[in-house]
Design an enzyme around this catalytic site. Structure first.
Site, mmCIF file in Angstrom:
data_model
loop_
_atom_site.group_PDB
_atom_site.id
_atom_site.type_symbol
_atom_site.label_atom_id
_atom_site.label_comp_id
_atom_site.label_asym_id
_atom_site.label_seq_id
_atom_site.Cartn_x
_atom_site.Cartn_y
_atom_site.Cartn_z
ATOM 1 N N CYS A 128 5.897 5.516 9.164
ATOM 2 C CA CYS A 128 5.156 5.417 7.898
ATOM 3 C C CYS A 128 6.139 5.482 6.724
ATOM 4 C CB CYS A 128 4.138 6.552 7.779
ATOM 5 S SG CYS A 128 3.368 6.557 6.136
ATOM 6 N N GLY B 255 -0.731 6.989 1.786
ATOM 7 C CA GLY B 255 -0.264 8.372 1.901
ATOM 8 C C GLY B 255 -0.975 9.168 2.974
ATOM 9 N N LEU B 256 -1.315 8.473 4.065
ATOM 10 C CA LEU B 256 -1.839 9.144 5.268
ATOM 11 C C LEU B 256 -3.165 9.868 5.048
ATOM 12 C CD1 LEU B 256 1.682 10.031 6.164
ATOM 13 C CD2 LEU B 256 0.137 9.610 8.058
ATOM 14 N N ASN C 206 0.843 -1.209 0.000
ATOM 15 C CA ASN C 206 0.000 0.000 0.000
ATOM 16 C C ASN C 206 0.866 1.242 0.000
ATOM 17 O OD1 ASN C 206 -0.308 1.913 2.566
ATOM 18 N ND2 ASN C 206 0.341 -0.113 3.294
ATOM 19 N N GLY D 108 1.149 -9.505 9.535
ATOM 20 C CA GLY D 108 0.878 -10.845 9.020
ATOM 21 C C GLY D 108 0.019 -11.729 9.890
ATOM 22 N N LYS E 8 5.400 3.207 17.298
ATOM 23 C CA LYS E 8 5.375 2.161 16.268
ATOM 24 C C LYS E 8 6.676 2.179 15.478
ATOM 25 C CE LYS E 8 2.289 -0.010 12.948
ATOM 26 N NZ LYS E 8 0.932 0.001 12.414
ATOM 27 N N THR F 25 -3.963 -6.509 7.648
ATOM 28 C CA THR F 25 -4.302 -6.883 6.273
ATOM 29 C C THR F 25 -5.358 -7.984 6.197
ATOM 30 O OG1 THR F 25 -2.098 -6.200 5.616
ATOM 31 C CG2 THR F 25 -3.239 -7.677 4.109
HETATM 32 O O1 RRO Z 1 -1.073 5.897 5.022
HETATM 33 C C1 RRO Z 1 -0.173 5.125 4.644
HETATM 34 O O2 RRO Z 1 0.232 5.091 3.469
HETATM 35 C C2 RRO Z 1 0.503 4.209 5.576
HETATM 36 C C3 RRO Z 1 0.881 4.544 6.863
HETATM 37 BR BR1 RRO Z 1 0.434 6.169 7.660
HETATM 38 C C4 RRO Z 1 1.653 3.632 7.635
HETATM 39 O O3 RRO Z 1 2.068 3.874 8.771
HETATM 40 N N1 RRO Z 1 1.977 2.454 7.066
HETATM 41 C C5 RRO Z 1 1.571 2.130 5.824
HETATM 42 O O4 RRO Z 1 1.885 1.035 5.342
HETATM 43 N N2 RRO Z 1 0.843 3.009 5.087
#
Ligand code: RRO
Length: 325
Positions: free
Chosen positions: A131, A71-72, A68, A245, A166, A267
């Site tokens: 992220c 993008g927050l 993924n 996972g 995290k 997921t």
């Molecule tokens: O929003 C994201 O693209 C995203 C975040 Br904030 C994150 O911490 N981890 C991720 O895989 N995607």
């Protein structure tokens, strides 16, 4: 088996939470998930201003796993306060909620805590310092010990609620980062965020994701997450939350055995929104069959804390990493 676990004076009715970014703010899943049956959830990461997120496609399957680059995308602090938290207060009383926070500068995390801490409905914060998908940041804060210290110490000074940090699976100094977060006042660590990766569309000869690269999650992340938990457990006594996972009770058990006291399901929720409920049921059944008294009896039971060799990075396999489930 008693599923409830207690840390920081908070009782989690079971050790299974939904992971940040996979359940919105709870409301989005209310039709399909019995949220009150969960140990809790971690919200989508909240930033000071609303964000629309990255160019689509933002998600793709890669084999049995996923990549993924969302993008927050999130509604921003004001709408979280005015819309999301009121809904959570009304609908989530038994399940415990952590609000995930993200920003592009340490001060943004501090401002978020200042803006949220008088609100009710959530038990603590998960500081998302890992992220992989913010193209305007050179690297996640978690790879910079000074930034970790600044964010954690600054937020620590502004809240009495539990602060989770995290961490990233690709941190070559994971143990040191964990210690750095602990030294700055973190109450717990969440391991791990997604693993930076790339998928290429061979028909069109370009990246699958609109943003290019992204973060890998799903079954392919399980081993990396387990190793991260096992590694960090030797470096700090902080409570650990395992994520990456988890699709079955057996996966959840592995995280417990490695040293986590809570696990987060991410997921797997996309394929089956009721995965977490199933995992809770299966965990309880497994524990009953095995004659286990409580979840706490399992935490770290697969790996002794004092190992013969030092493990300082996730690149080094932990000795005696044999897991039975
Ligand atoms: O929003 C994201 O693209 C995203 C975040 Br904030 C994150 O911490 N981890 C991720 O895989 N995607």
């Amino acid at each position: 088996m008693k599923l409830a676990v207690e840390r920081w004076g908070i009782v989690f009715q079971n050790p299974v939470l939904l992971a940040a970014g996979t359940c919105g703010f709870g409301q989005e899943l209310q039709e399909v998930v019995d949220l009150e049956a969960l140990g809790g959830l971690v919200t989508k990461s909240v930033t000071l201003e609303p964000r629309l997120g990255n160019q689509s496609p933002r998600m793709a399957e890669i084999g049995t796993s996923m990549i993924n680059s969302v993008g927050l995308a999130n509604p921003g602090l004001d709408r979280v306060r005015s819309e999301k938290l009121p809904w959570i207060r009304e609908h989530m009383r038994r399940a415990k909620v952590f609000v995930s926070l993200a920003g592009r500068a340490p001060e943004e995390y501090l401002a978020l805590v200042e803006g949220l801490d008088k609100e009710e409905g959530f038990v603590g914060y998960e500081l998302n310092l890992s992220c992989p998908n913010d193209s305007r940041m050179q690297r996640p804060f978690v790879l910079d010990p000074d930034a970790v210290t600044e964010v954690v110490a600054g937020t620590r000074a502004r809240t009495g609620r539990p602060l989770l940090v995290k961490l990233a699976p690709n941190d070559p100094n994971l143990g040191e980062t964990a210690r750095c977060a602990e030294g700055a006042g973190a109450d717990g660590l969440t391991l791990v965020n997604t693993l930076p990766g790339l998928a290429i569309d061979t028909d069109h000869r370009r990246a699958v994701l609109g943003a290019g690269h992204g973060g890998i999650s799903g079954p392919g992340l399980l081993g990396a997450g387990l190793l991260a938990v096992a590694t960090v457990r030797r470096m700090t006594a902080l409570p650990l939350l395992g994520v990456g996972g988890v699709g079955s009770a057996r996966d959840a058990l592995q995280y417990l055995f490695a040293g986590a006291f809570l696990v987060q399901v991410g997921t797997a929720t996309f394929a089956d929104p009721r995965s977490a409920e199933r995992i809770i049921r299966d965990l309880e059944r497994w524990g009953r069959r095995q004659g286990v008294g409580s979840v706490d009896d399992l935490v770290g039971a697969g790996l002794p804390r004092s190992a013969p060799a030092k493990v300082t990075s996730p690149g080094t396999p932990p000795p005696g990493a044999r897991v039975e489930g």
